[in-house]
Scaffold this active site. Structure first.
Site, short mmCIF file in Angstrom:
data_model
loop_
_atom_site.label_atom_id
_atom_site.label_comp_id
_atom_site.label_asym_id
_atom_site.label_seq_id
_atom_site.Cartn_x
_atom_site.Cartn_y
_atom_site.Cartn_z
N ASN A 102 0.88 -1.16 0.00
CA ASN A 102 0.00 0.00 0.00
C ASN A 102 0.92 1.21 0.00
O ASN A 102 1.57 1.50 1.01
CB ASN A 102 -0.91 0.01 1.23
CG ASN A 102 -1.83 1.21 1.26
OD1 ASN A 102 -1.64 2.19 0.54
ND2 ASN A 102 -2.85 1.16 2.10
N LYS B 15 0.48 4.21 0.38
CA LYS B 15 0.17 5.24 1.37
C LYS B 15 0.71 4.89 2.76
O LYS B 15 0.69 5.72 3.65
CB LYS B 15 -1.34 5.47 1.45
CG LYS B 15 -1.91 6.09 0.20
CD LYS B 15 -3.39 6.34 0.34
CE LYS B 15 -3.96 6.97 -0.93
NZ LYS B 15 -5.40 7.21 -0.81
N CYS B 16 1.16 3.67 2.94
CA CYS B 16 1.62 3.17 4.23
C CYS B 16 3.14 3.34 4.35
O CYS B 16 3.89 2.83 3.53
CB CYS B 16 1.25 1.69 4.37
SG CYS B 16 1.97 0.89 5.82
N SER B 17 3.59 4.04 5.38
CA SER B 17 5.03 4.28 5.54
C SER B 17 5.79 2.97 5.78
O SER B 17 6.89 2.80 5.27
CB SER B 17 5.29 5.28 6.66
OG SER B 17 4.87 4.78 7.90
#
Length: 113
Positions: free
Chosen positions: A8, A10-12
């Site tokens: 994902n 958007k996931c750090s």
């Protein structure tokens, strides 16, 4: 080495895991699992191969987890919910020739690189 990351962007943690793999010289196949979710059987296999419990693979902090009242759900109910709503799948899963890990913490990916 063949490697796949269920990613994902958007996931750090997912971004850091991908970068760690690239830093190790591995360019994995990237599966954006929110757009192309694993099937229930694929998800079950990843969880089993990672050696974790189904509940460990669920994002309990997602609002949908509470909305669907999953706190007391069985493994089958959790798998059904994750299959229908991939946002509930904890990330990132990484699969290589050496094994499968839910890479939290990021460093756990090193075990299978």
């Amino acid at each position: 080495m063949a490697a796949t990351i269920y990613h994902n962007p958007k996931c750090s943690t997912s971004r850091k895991t991908l970068q760690r793999m690239r830093d190790a010289g591995i360019e994995p196949t990237i599966v954006k699992y929110l757009q192309t979710p694993p099937s229930r059987s694929e998800l079950e296999k990843m969880i089993s191969d990672a050696g974790i419990e189904v509940r460990q693979a669920v994002r309990t902090r997602e609002a949908l987890y509470k909305d669907l009242d999953l706190a007391d759900a069985s493994d089958d109910q959790l798998l059904d919910a994750m299959t229908a709503n991939p946002i509930l799948i904890e990330r990132p899963f990484v699969v290589t020739d050496k094994g499968t890990r839910l890479t939290r913490p990021v460093e756990s990916v090193d075990e299978i690189l």
